[in-house]
Design a protein around this motif. Structure first.
Motif, PDB file in Angstrom:
ATOM      1  N   VAL A 238       0.830  -1.212   0.000  1.00  0.00           N
ATOM      2  CA  VAL A 238       0.000   0.000   0.000  1.00  0.00           C
ATOM      3  C   VAL A 238       0.861   1.256   0.000  1.00  0.00           C
ATOM      4  CG1 VAL A 238      -1.664   1.334   1.343  1.00  0.00           C
ATOM      5  CG2 VAL A 238      -1.982  -1.126   1.062  1.00  0.00           C
ATOM      6  N   SER A 239       1.918   1.272   0.810  1.00  0.00           N
ATOM      7  CA  SER A 239       2.780   2.460   0.855  1.00  0.00           C
ATOM      8  C   SER A 239       3.446   2.699  -0.499  1.00  0.00           C
ATOM      9  CB  SER A 239       3.837   2.315   1.955  1.00  0.00           C
ATOM     10  OG  SER A 239       4.669   1.204   1.721  1.00  0.00           O
ATOM     11  N   ALA A 240       3.847   1.624  -1.185  1.00  0.00           N
ATOM     12  CA  ALA A 240       4.455   1.777  -2.508  1.00  0.00           C
ATOM     13  C   ALA A 240       3.446   2.321  -3.515  1.00  0.00           C
ATOM     14  CB  ALA A 240       5.014   0.433  -2.988  1.00  0.00           C
ATOM     15  N   VAL A 241       2.219   1.797  -3.480  1.00  0.00           N
ATOM     16  CA  VAL A 241       1.178   2.274  -4.397  1.00  0.00           C
ATOM     17  C   VAL A 241       0.873   3.747  -4.149  1.00  0.00           C
ATOM     18  CG1 VAL A 241      -1.264   2.064  -4.999  1.00  0.00           C
ATOM     19  CG2 VAL A 241       0.123   0.010  -4.753  1.00  0.00           C
ATOM     20  N   VAL A 242       0.701   4.118  -2.882  1.00  0.00           N
ATOM     21  CA  VAL A 242       0.394   5.516  -2.550  1.00  0.00           C
ATOM     22  C   VAL A 242       1.533   6.434  -2.990  1.00  0.00           C
ATOM     23  CG1 VAL A 242       0.033   7.136  -0.652  1.00  0.00           C
ATOM     24  CG2 VAL A 242      -1.164   4.952  -0.654  1.00  0.00           C
ATOM     25  N   SER A 243       2.776   6.035  -2.732  1.00  0.00           N
ATOM     26  CA  SER A 243       3.931   6.866  -3.092  1.00  0.00           C
ATOM     27  C   SER A 243       4.026   7.063  -4.597  1.00  0.00           C
ATOM     28  CB  SER A 243       5.220   6.238  -2.566  1.00  0.00           C
ATOM     29  OG  SER A 243       5.220   6.160  -1.163  1.00  0.00           O
ATOM     30  N   MET A 244       3.882   5.956  -5.361  1.00  0.00           N
ATOM     31  CA  MET A 244       4.037   6.046  -6.809  1.00  0.00           C
ATOM     32  C   MET A 244       2.889   6.824  -7.461  1.00  0.00           C
ATOM     33  SD  MET A 244       6.921   4.751  -7.659  1.00  0.00           S
ATOM     34  CE  MET A 244       7.464   5.551  -6.129  1.00  0.00           C
ATOM     35  N   ILE A 245       1.662   6.582  -6.987  1.00  0.00           N
ATOM     36  CA  ILE A 245       0.529   7.341  -7.539  1.00  0.00           C
ATOM     37  C   ILE A 245       0.668   8.820  -7.188  1.00  0.00           C
ATOM     38  CG2 ILE A 245      -1.969   7.690  -7.393  1.00  0.00           C
ATOM     39  CD1 ILE A 245      -2.328   4.722  -7.139  1.00  0.00           C
ATOM     40  N   SER A 246       1.143   9.119  -5.983  1.00  0.00           N
ATOM     41  CA  SER A 246       1.356  10.508  -5.571  1.00  0.00           C
ATOM     42  C   SER A 246       2.409  11.176  -6.444  1.00  0.00           C
ATOM     43  CB  SER A 246       1.791  10.560  -4.105  1.00  0.00           C
ATOM     44  OG  SER A 246       0.805  10.010  -3.266  1.00  0.00           O
ATOM     45  N   LEU A 247       3.468  10.423  -6.765  1.00  0.00           N
ATOM     46  CA  LEU A 247       4.511  10.961  -7.633  1.00  0.00           C
ATOM     47  C   LEU A 247       3.962  11.243  -9.027  1.00  0.00           C
ATOM     48  CD1 LEU A 247       7.457  11.676  -8.195  1.00  0.00           C
ATOM     49  CD2 LEU A 247       7.885   9.263  -8.650  1.00  0.00           C
ATOM     50  N   GLY A 248       3.241  10.277  -9.591  1.00  0.00           N
ATOM     51  CA  GLY A 248       2.671  10.475 -10.926  1.00  0.00           C
ATOM     52  C   GLY A 248       1.679  11.618 -10.975  1.00  0.00           C
ATOM     53  N   THR A 249       0.817  11.694  -9.962  1.00  0.00           N
ATOM     54  CA  THR A 249      -0.174  12.779  -9.900  1.00  0.00           C
ATOM     55  C   THR A 249       0.504  14.134  -9.743  1.00  0.00           C
ATOM     56  OG1 THR A 249      -1.769  11.258  -8.873  1.00  0.00           O
ATOM     57  CG2 THR A 249      -2.222  13.620  -8.696  1.00  0.00           C
ATOM     58  N   GLY A 250       1.539  14.171  -8.901  1.00  0.00           N
ATOM     59  CA  GLY A 250       2.257  15.433  -8.673  1.00  0.00           C
ATOM     60  C   GLY A 250       2.960  15.926  -9.918  1.00  0.00           C
ATOM     61  N   VAL A 251       3.608  15.001 -10.643  1.00  0.00           N
ATOM     62  CA  VAL A 251       4.309  15.381 -11.866  1.00  0.00           C
ATOM     63  C   VAL A 251       3.319  15.903 -12.904  1.00  0.00           C
ATOM     64  CG1 VAL A 251       5.618  14.476 -13.824  1.00  0.00           C
ATOM     65  CG2 VAL A 251       6.272  13.846 -11.498  1.00  0.00           C
ATOM     66  N   ARG A 252       2.180  15.211 -13.033  1.00  0.00           N
ATOM     67  CA  ARG A 252       1.161  15.653 -13.992  1.00  0.00           C
ATOM     68  C   ARG A 252       0.650  17.044 -13.627  1.00  0.00           C
ATOM     69  NH1 ARG A 252      -3.935  11.881 -14.622  1.00  0.00           N
ATOM     70  NH2 ARG A 252      -3.981  12.274 -12.383  1.00  0.00           N
ATOM     71  N   THR A 253       0.340  17.257 -12.359  1.00  0.00           N
ATOM     72  CA  THR A 253      -0.155  18.562 -11.918  1.00  0.00           C
ATOM     73  C   THR A 253       0.876  19.651 -12.164  1.00  0.00           C
ATOM     74  OG1 THR A 253      -1.500  17.485 -10.212  1.00  0.00           O
ATOM     75  CG2 THR A 253      -1.088  19.847  -9.958  1.00  0.00           C
ATOM     76  N   SER A 254       2.143  19.335 -11.886  1.00  0.00           N
ATOM     77  CA  SER A 254       3.214  20.315 -12.066  1.00  0.00           C
ATOM     78  C   SER A 254       3.359  20.725 -13.523  1.00  0.00           C
ATOM     79  CB  SER A 254       4.538  19.733 -11.541  1.00  0.00           C
ATOM     80  OG  SER A 254       5.603  20.630 -11.776  1.00  0.00           O
TER      81      SER A 254
END
Length: 403
Positions: A32-48
């Motif tokens: 779960v921590s890996a999924v949350v971290s990776m999705i957060s990274l992808g979402t953050g990069v897209r938003t940026s």
């Protein structure tokens, strides 16, 4: 046995084997921590990326000379970009009444060495129009941008980026009023642009001059590189794009001689690509959730074996198979849910650490939390079915005789 009693019994059983329960949850926590971290990274990069593109102006259509082409395995390139669009095209489309158009600018860029005293630097010289700051959402932090009067009268005024100001003057506050030399032509600095970047590109390494001045004093050409049209709203962009396409077809006679780039199309493509990458990262890291689920099933099978006599005793005093099934399903669900909650916490912390140490943008979204928790619960229920069914089907007589 009611739900509360099943939950209390399950928690009591898990607490009595703390280390085993924690090790069982560890796979879920890591997954779960890996999924949350990776999705957060992808979402953050897209938003940026979307925010950076949006910071350069909204609802924009850009017309450039030439068309796109792409060979297999090669990047998209433009052909025939120079010597197609002219200043007359810009003036004509300005005079054309297209509904929904808010503003229009033209741009032409060249690279030159700029000199002040003993200091010099190579920068991009951007010839444009007076309404550039409004369309591009990029304004001076000191001084002013050149006016339409300066544009019409071909005044030798320059608005420099903050990086150029530091390179030439050492301090942005010392720039205004001084004269710099672009090529062999002297320009007076009347403003310094705000600090801004587009990903790795530093927008402060530019100098803005009136397009008319650039064409007359620096290039001697009437050709321009692009015309950018800003619409009142995103809803008008398709209609405006069609009108602009008809205009340039009349002027140039061939659709291959120009390309209209829609900012909204670019944003949609970026969202699609980054969304696919985020989904891929989530799927790859989600494999660890499968491993965690197998761990839950394994430990629950061991638990059924260890508690065979307990199960037989409960059945002997009236517990139904559904009661036994429910109890073991609750135990596996408690393991997965608790692991999911801890995984979400560690995942959010991991995303923050990734952002701090790598300077990548991360964004923990509610969606990633809900999905991760839901998947962890589903894993617990799915992998808890086999042990629970095995426990519920034990014969009470055989169970009571089990040593």
């Amino acid at each position: 046995m009611n739900a509360y009693e099943s939950l209390r019994t399950s928690i009591s059983s898990l607490v009595s084997n703390k280390l085993r329960s924690f090790l069982t949850m560890l796979g879920i926590i890591i997954g779960v921590s890996a999924v949350v971290s990776m999705i957060s990274l992808g979402t953050g990069v897209r938003t940026s990326i979307v925010d950076q593109i949006g910071s350069l102006g909204s609802n924009l259509l850009t017309v450039v000379g030439g068309t796109t082409r792409q060979r297999p395995g090669a990047p998209i390139m433009m052909r025939g970009m120079s010597n197609i669009l002219k200043i007359e095209h810009f003036r004509d489309i300005q005079a054309t009444s297209i509904p929904g158009v808010q503003s229009i600018i033209a741009e032409s860029t060249l690279r030159k060495t700029v000199v002040y005293g003993r200091n010099n630097t190579s920068v991009s010289i951007v010839g444009t129009t007076a309404n550039y700051p409004t369309v591009r959402n990029f304004s001076p932090s000191l001084g002013r941008f050149f006016s339409n009067y300066d544009y019409i009268n071909l005044n030798n005024y320059a608005v420099i980026g903050d990086t150029v100001a530091i390179d030439l003057f050492g301090d942005i506050n010392k720039a205004i009023g001084n004269r710099i030399r672009i090529g062999r032509v002297s320009f007076e600095v009347i403003g310094v642009m705000e600090k801004k970047s587009m990903g790795p590109q530093d927008l402060g390494n530019q100098i803005f001059v009136p397009l008319t001045t650039l064409q007359k004093r620096l290039t001697g050409s009437r050709y321009i590189q692009s015309i950018t049209i800003q619409s009142d709203s995103s809803e008008d962009m398709d209609t405006i794009s069609q009108s602009v396409e008809k205009f340039f077809l009349r002027k140039l006679g061939d659709i291959d001689r120009f390309t209209i780039m829609n900012q909204q199309d670019i944003l949609d493509t970026i969202n699609q690509v980054t969304g696919t990458i985020t989904l891929f990262l989530g799927a790859i890291t989600g494999i660890s959730l499968l491993v965690g689920g197998i761990g839950i099933m394994n430990i629950m099978l061991v638990s059924v074996t260890e508690r065979t006599r307990e199960i037989g005793l409960r059945k002997a005093i009236g517990a139904r198979p559904s009661d036994i099934l429910f109890q073991f399903m609750v135990e596996s669900s408690v393991l997965s849910c608790l692991g999911g909650v801890l995984g979400i916490i560690f995942g959010a912390i991991g995303a923050r650490l990734i952002g701090n140490f790598t300077q990548w943008v991360t964004k923990v979204s509610l969606g990633s939390i809900v999905i991760s928790f839901g998947v962890s619960l589903a894993v617990g229920l799915f992998f808890g079915i086999l042990p629970a069914r095995r426990a519920s089907k034990l014969d009470p007589i055989t169970a009571l005789r089990y040593e």
